[in-house]
Scaffold this motif. Structure first.
Motif: not given
Lengths: 112, 245
Positions: A17-19, A80-81, A87-91
């Motif tokens: 998830x990121x822009x 990882x942010x 800005x990133x969120x990896x799920x």
């Protein structure tokens, strides 16, 4: 009794998830960097990380790692942010022992 | 039985209802069944009711939480007297040893948090743990500082957390892992929080308990206590009136 010498793998389906979108190399480098920072070069070498599939537009990736290093890889991914100052969120969407079972799991969760 | 996952520390921007909704929807999407938001002590009942309704429409349970940062023991006692019956979860940020000791032995405190990155100012030692285990308080570990720090700072934080986790386990103090997320970027799945707990040497099942069993039991216990028919643990008022024989 024979000793099992062939390493067991685990396949992880990831949602990024990121822009921004990132190329394959940037994503893999970030995960390797995170793994190396947390566990050092010796620890990271045990993970045997490979990026199997990556779709930047969908923010979807499949990683392969050693079964013994699965917790290390998951921790390295969770921590990882940021990637390239975005800005990133990896799920982790799903984990499986074979790529076929992973795809089946994913299709089941999408149908629910 | 399926585990229920809990995040006891979401920093909801309640002045921005659109962002609040997004964060709650994200929590639901990530697999949380219950979230607690940090509210200011003077939050009005209308806002709390609105957030509860919002959570119900999303399909997630909501618990109210207050964070106390007292400077003295008397300030802590005053806050607890005033606020304990208003909030379902009470967390105390321990900024001095006196406050830490009082919070650990007070049965009204649910969570103990140690914020300082200085070994002399982290007061969770064996004495503190013994008091906390008798008073049913839990040690709160927040993941956001771990996500946002790096280098030496993260190394030091992990070292302190590892020591505190060992002390907590030795004395049977439950560990509660919370996200402290103020943005959706900082939110992680419950299993990811449990995996991050392995960084300070908790095993994965204990990490899972820290995001499900322990926080859930805290909320359940407090909800029971806040009911009007509660008298003492195990004793409830079942009937009231003249015909009680």
């Amino acid at each position: 009794m024979s000793l099992r010498t062939k390493p067991r793998h685990r396949y992880l389906a990831l949602k990024i998830e990121s822009n921004k979108t990132f190329d394959k190399r940037t994503l893999l480098n970030k995960i390797w960097n995170s793994l190396t920072r947390l566990y050092g070069e010796y620890g990271a070498s045990k993970a045997n990380l490979v990026l199997i599939d990556y779709k930047p537009e969908e923010g979807f990736a499949i990683l392969r790692c050693n079964n013994n290093g699965i917790l290390m890889v998951r921790a390295a991914i969770a921590i990882i942010t940021q990637i390239m100052e975005a800005q990133v969120a990896i799920h982790v969407l799903a984990i499986s022992g074979t790529i076929k079972a992973l795809r089946r799991k994913l299709s089941q969760t999408q149908n629910v | 039985m399926k585990r229920k996952f809990v995040d006891l520390n979401l920093q909801l921007p309640i002045h921005d209802l659109d962002k609040t909704r997004k964060m709650l929807e994200k929590a639901h999407e990530l697999g949380y069944d219950l979230v607690a938001a940090n509210l200011s002590p003077d939050t009005d009942d209308g806002t709390i009711t609105y957030i509860k309704k919002l959570c119900a429409s999303i399909g997630i349970d909501f618990a109210t939480r207050v964070e106390l940062i007292p400077k003295t023991r008397h300030e802590l006692l005053g806050h607890l007297r005033r606020l304990r019956r208003k909030f379902e979860v009470v967390s105390v940020t321990c900024v001095s040893k006196v406050v830490a000791r009082q919070a650990a032995k007070d049965r009204r405190v649910d969570l103990l948090f140690f914020p300082r990155l200085d070994s002399r100012k982290r007061f969770f030692d064996s004495q503190e743990a013994e008091l906390a285990s008798n008073a049913l308080a839990s040690l709160e570990i927040r993941i956001k500082p771990l996500l946002l720090s790096n280098g030496v700072q993260r190394t030091r934080l992990l070292s302190y957390l590892r020591k505190e986790a060992v002390v907590a386990l030795n004395y049977g103090v439950p560990i509660v892992i919370s996200s402290e997320a103020s943005e959706t970027w900082h939110m992680r799945k419950p299993r990811e929080l449990a995996v991050l707990a392995t960084l300070f040497d908790l095993d994965f099942p204990t990490g899972l308990d820290a995001v499900s069993k322990f926080p859930l039991s805290t909320v359940k216990r407090n909800r029971e206590k806040l009911k009007s028919n509660f008298i003492a643990p195990g004793i409830r008022l079942v009937k009231r009136g003249k015909n009680c024989h």
